[in-house]
Design a protein around this motif. Structure first.
Motif, PDB file in Angstrom:
ATOM      1  N   HIS A 163       0.784  -1.119   0.129  1.00 11.94           N
ATOM      2  CA  HIS A 163       0.003  -0.026  -0.070  1.00 11.94           C
ATOM      3  C   HIS A 163       0.872   1.354   0.060  1.00 11.94           C
ATOM      4  CE1 HIS A 163      -3.272  -2.808   1.859  1.00 11.94           C
ATOM      5  NE2 HIS A 163      -3.854  -2.508   0.601  1.00 11.94           N
ATOM      6  N   PHE A 164       2.060   1.100  -0.315  1.00  8.41           N
ATOM      7  CA  PHE A 164       2.945   2.419  -0.315  1.00  8.41           C
ATOM      8  C   PHE A 164       2.581   3.342  -1.619  1.00  8.41           C
ATOM      9  CE2 PHE A 164       6.209  -0.289   2.270  1.00  8.41           C
ATOM     10  CZ  PHE A 164       6.021   0.721   3.139  1.00  8.41           C
ATOM     11  N   GLY A 165       2.476   4.498  -1.386  1.00  8.63           N
ATOM     12  CA  GLY A 165       2.157   5.400  -2.561  1.00  8.63           C
ATOM     13  C   GLY A 165       0.702   4.956  -3.245  1.00  8.63           C
ATOM     14  N   LYS A 166      -0.202   4.552  -2.576  1.00  7.50           N
ATOM     15  CA  LYS A 166      -1.395   4.135  -3.444  1.00  7.50           C
ATOM     16  C   LYS A 166      -2.747   4.965  -2.711  1.00  7.50           C
ATOM     17  CE  LYS A 166       0.939   0.527  -4.900  1.00  7.50           C
ATOM     18  NZ  LYS A 166       2.055   0.447  -4.056  1.00  7.50           N
ATOM     19  N   ILE A 167      -3.755   4.889  -3.596  1.00  7.91           N
ATOM     20  CA  ILE A 167      -5.096   5.476  -3.395  1.00  7.91           C
ATOM     21  C   ILE A 167      -5.907   4.107  -3.065  1.00  7.91           C
ATOM     22  CG2 ILE A 167      -7.019   6.699  -3.822  1.00  7.91           C
ATOM     23  CD1 ILE A 167      -5.484   8.751  -4.931  1.00  7.91           C
ATOM     24  N   ILE A 168      -6.371   3.965  -1.991  1.00  8.95           N
ATOM     25  CA  ILE A 168      -7.177   2.747  -1.612  1.00  8.95           C
ATOM     26  C   ILE A 168      -8.521   3.089  -1.763  1.00  8.95           C
ATOM     27  CG2 ILE A 168      -7.581   1.170   0.131  1.00  8.95           C
ATOM     28  CD1 ILE A 168      -4.579   1.282  -0.549  1.00  8.95           C
ATOM     29  N   ARG A 169      -9.222   2.000  -2.173  1.00 16.45           N
ATOM     30  CA  ARG A 169     -10.909   2.292  -2.201  1.00 16.45           C
ATOM     31  C   ARG A 169     -11.513   0.935  -1.367  1.00 16.45           C
ATOM     32  NH1 ARG A 169     -14.690   0.745  -6.720  1.00 16.45           N
ATOM     33  NH2 ARG A 169     -16.735   1.953  -6.288  1.00 16.45           N
ATOM     34  N   ILE A 170     -12.412   1.429  -0.438  1.00 12.66           N
ATOM     35  CA  ILE A 170     -13.056   0.072   0.244  1.00 12.66           C
ATOM     36  C   ILE A 170     -14.431   0.723   0.567  1.00 12.66           C
ATOM     37  CG2 ILE A 170     -10.661  -0.757   1.597  1.00 12.66           C
ATOM     38  CD1 ILE A 170     -11.434   1.042   3.832  1.00 12.66           C
ATOM     39  N   ASN A 171     -15.165  -0.480   1.074  1.00 17.66           N
ATOM     40  CA  ASN A 171     -16.428  -0.211   1.438  1.00 17.66           C
ATOM     41  C   ASN A 171     -16.337   0.424   2.778  1.00 17.66           C
ATOM     42  OD1 ASN A 171     -18.141  -0.717  -0.962  1.00 17.66           O
ATOM     43  ND2 ASN A 171     -17.232  -3.035  -0.481  1.00 17.66           N
ATOM     44  N   LYS A 172     -17.560   0.842   3.275  1.00 20.86           N
ATOM     45  CA  LYS A 172     -17.739   1.476   4.815  1.00 20.86           C
ATOM     46  C   LYS A 172     -17.240   0.344   5.610  1.00 20.86           C
ATOM     47  CE  LYS A 172     -21.169   4.960   3.868  1.00 20.86           C
ATOM     48  NZ  LYS A 172     -22.543   5.270   3.828  1.00 20.86           N
ATOM     49  N   ASP A 173     -17.573  -0.856   5.273  1.00 20.72           N
ATOM     50  CA  ASP A 173     -17.176  -1.911   6.555  1.00 20.72           C
ATOM     51  C   ASP A 173     -15.964  -2.592   6.351  1.00 20.72           C
ATOM     52  OD1 ASP A 173     -17.340  -3.203   4.244  1.00 20.72           O
ATOM     53  OD2 ASP A 173     -19.025  -4.497   4.863  1.00 20.72           O
ATOM     54  N   GLY A 174     -14.915  -1.983   5.485  1.00 12.91           N
ATOM     55  CA  GLY A 174     -13.790  -2.507   5.151  1.00 12.91           C
ATOM     56  C   GLY A 174     -13.601  -3.299   4.115  1.00 12.91           C
ATOM     57  N   SER A 175     -14.651  -3.705   3.488  1.00 11.83           N
ATOM     58  CA  SER A 175     -14.542  -4.879   2.642  1.00 11.83           C
ATOM     59  C   SER A 175     -14.184  -4.157   1.141  1.00 11.83           C
ATOM     60  CB  SER A 175     -16.051  -5.702   2.382  1.00 11.83           C
ATOM     61  OG  SER A 175     -16.934  -4.630   2.057  1.00 11.83           O
ATOM     62  N   VAL A 176     -13.845  -5.082   0.326  1.00 15.14           N
ATOM     63  CA  VAL A 176     -13.363  -4.405  -0.913  1.00 15.14           C
ATOM     64  C   VAL A 176     -14.402  -4.358  -2.059  1.00 15.14           C
ATOM     65  CG1 VAL A 176     -11.714  -4.715  -3.012  1.00 15.14           C
ATOM     66  CG2 VAL A 176     -10.923  -5.299  -0.890  1.00 15.14           C
ATOM     67  N   PRO A 177     -14.719  -3.262  -2.577  1.00  9.97           N
ATOM     68  CA  PRO A 177     -15.748  -3.029  -3.747  1.00  9.97           C
ATOM     69  C   PRO A 177     -15.399  -4.073  -4.989  1.00  9.97           C
ATOM     70  CG  PRO A 177     -15.006  -1.202  -3.066  1.00  9.97           C
ATOM     71  CD  PRO A 177     -14.056  -2.057  -2.618  1.00  9.97           C
ATOM     72  N   SER A 178     -16.351  -4.859  -5.474  1.00  7.56           N
ATOM     73  CA  SER A 178     -16.075  -5.735  -6.431  1.00  7.56           C
ATOM     74  C   SER A 178     -15.645  -5.166  -7.867  1.00  7.56           C
ATOM     75  CB  SER A 178     -17.385  -6.682  -6.702  1.00  7.56           C
ATOM     76  OG  SER A 178     -18.390  -5.800  -7.046  1.00  7.56           O
TER      77      SER A 178
END
Lengths: 277, 250
Positions: free
Chosen positions: B61-76
């Motif tokens: 996760h170095f130098g990244k933009i992360i996208r997750i759902n509100k519960d921490g799960s990963v959007p499909s």
């Protein structure tokens, strides 16, 4: 000359260590860029190595001069009062280089500023560069040095200072032009050509004059470099006070870059005249 | 961490995301968080300075933009969900030290980040894109060393705007309110080094830039708009101040 040889030996030894140290970071960078399948050519590698030697090196040079002055003084005392071995200076150079890099990280930014020092192998190479500097120092102080040694040392440092300007004008001329206040894109094509051509030639020529002076110890080379920069300083003042241009305090640097090699050239001439008599 | 705010207390605290970016350096951590219109969450994770090369690898996760759902799960529909050895939370990569993040109503994402010595960037973020750091950059290292001789490369995005020398951007909003008409429909970027706010406005395809609030002569850390539409600036330093921007009619 007996006393003077010590500080000048430190200056030369530190320059060798800089020359060995900066390529460690350069090559670490080049290897990584190549691993990313970026088109790293001979020319771009040379650009990285030379720029690092000058820009990173000039910071390191100041640091290494100080660390060597301390370490070699202590090593000299140890040689005199504890035990005498020619390896004391190289060991002192290696230890102080490793220690300095460690302390720089721990007590300043907490980050590894030298990318080449991030690996154990890189740390070893940096210490080896310090070892080599120490060995050169021992070699240089092992016998009396002549005045030519001091002139060559100062001439090399002078050329090293000019090297940054030379590299900027060769590799990044548009950036170099903007450093001098030119808005490059607003110039006509002919003016752009004249600017890049003449400024590059100016700095490359003075750099070569000083290098030739170091090699041949012919005063004419140092006088040539000195006359060019002194003239630049004089015409800078004429431009300010006669033609009403903006005040540009760079004339102080121009006079320094002019008078310094003139002093070296004058010293060589004086010594030659003295030798004739 | 997610939590509920009740009676000025945080309850039901839960760690929903932990970056796989262990570092011993105390800088370039990550700074910004915002929701996309679809309710997913964007997080920025800095390059960790000593780990800058990792910004080009998708296994951290170095130098990244992360996208997750509100519960921490990963959007499909995240861009790297189906890529082997890539972390599925990654939304975009090749970033350095992100300090500003704005999500527009239409879902466009704008971000800015510190370059090294020179090369601060203002970017339009799109899913799956590589923003180049440190393979391409307009800056050089703080030490003076070359980071990369390249500024452009196929497969790597160019910034909408970059700053050489650095301005050290620290925060950003998109102002579309009515209280300050001269600033309407502009990005406002606070800056630490240039000690001002950069008003950035898109005119045709170009982004114009104007320096405002430079009379404050302060390192500006943050900018925000209150629910009533008033603008606030936060200055940086031991004697940092929260300043309210008011309009004086002459």
């Amino acid at each position: 000359m007996k006393i003077a040889k010590y500080p000048f030996a430190v200056l030369v030894a530190a320059l060798l260590t800089v020359a060995l140290t900066t390529p460690i970071s350069s090559f670490a960078n080049i290897i990584w860029l190549s691993s990313m399948n970026l088109p790293v050519s001979f020319f771009s590698s040379l650009e990285i190595i030379l720029f690092d030697f000058q820009r990173l090196g000039i910071i390191l040079y100041g640091i290494i001069i100080i660390e060597f002055a301390i370490a070699f003084s202590l090593a000299g005392l140890a040689r005199k009062y504890v035990f005498d071995t020619k390896y004391l200076y190289p060991i002192a150079g290696a230890v102080i280089t490793g220690l300095t890099l460690f302390l720089l990280v721990e007590f300043t930014t907490q980050t590894e500023i030298l990318s080449g020092n991030r690996t154990l192998f890189g740390k070893f190479l940096h210490c080896f560069a310090g070892f080599a500097g120490g060995y050169l120092f021992y070699f240089l102080i092992s016998k009396d040095r002549e005045l030519s040694f001091i002139i060559r040392t100062l001439g090399t440092i002078y050329a090293y200072l000019i090297l940054g300007l030379v590299l900027n004008w060769i590799f990044t001329p548009i950036s170099a032009a903007s450093d001098f206040g030119f808005v490059f894109n607003e110039l006509s094509s002919s003016a752009q050509n004249a600017l890049l051509r003449d400024f590059s030639a100016f700095f490359v020529a003075t750099f070569l004059f000083s290098i030739f002076g170091v090699i041949t110890l012919n005063s004419a080379w140092f006088f040539s470099a000195g006359i060019v920069y002194t003239s630049a300083g004089i015409f800078n003042l004429i431009a300010i006070y006669t033609h009403g241009t903006d005040y540009n305090q760079i004339f102080i640097g121009e006079f320094f870059l002019g008078i310094f090699p003139i002093a070296l050239g004058a010293t060589i001439s004086y010594q030659k005249e003295k030798a004739k008599v | 961490m997610s939590a509920e705010l009740r009676n000025n207390s945080l309850i039901n605290k839960k760690v929903i995301f932990e970056a796989n970016a262990f570092r011993r350096v105390p800088i370039h951590l990550g700074a910004k968080i915002d929701f996309l219109p679809d309710g997913t969450l964007l997080l920025t994770s800095g390059d960790g300075f000593d780990y800058k090369e990792q910004a080009q690898s998708l296994n951290n996760h170095f130098g990244k933009i992360i996208r997750i759902n509100k519960d921490g799960s990963v959007p499909s529909d995240n861009p790297f969900v189906d890529i082997p050895n890539a972390l599925p939370e990654i939304f975009s990569y090749g970033h350095r030290n992100m300090q500003g993040l704005v999500v527009m109503e239409d879902g466009r994402i704008f971000e800015h980040e510190h370059g090294p010595r020179g090369g601060d960037e203002f970017n339009l973020i799109e899913p799956g894109k590589n923003y180049g750091w440190p393979a391409i950059t307009y800056g050089i290292d703080y030490s003076g060393a070359v980071i990369s001789p390249f500024t452009k490369m196929d497969g790597m995005e160019q910034p909408l705007k970059y700053w050489v020398p650095s301005i050290a951007p620290s925060d950003m909003i998109y102002y579309d309110g009515d209280l300050y008409p001269e600033l309407k429909n502009s990005f406002l970027v606070t800056a630490l080094k240039s000690r001002d706010v950069k008003k950035i406005k898109k005119i045709n395809s170009l982004f114009s830039e104007e320096s405002i609030f430079s009379n404050l002569k302060s390192r500006l850390r943050s900018i925000g708009i209150s629910p009533s539409g008033e603008m606030y600036l936060l200055t940086d330093g031991r004697k940092g101040k929260l300043l309210k921007v008011t309009i004086t009619k002459i």
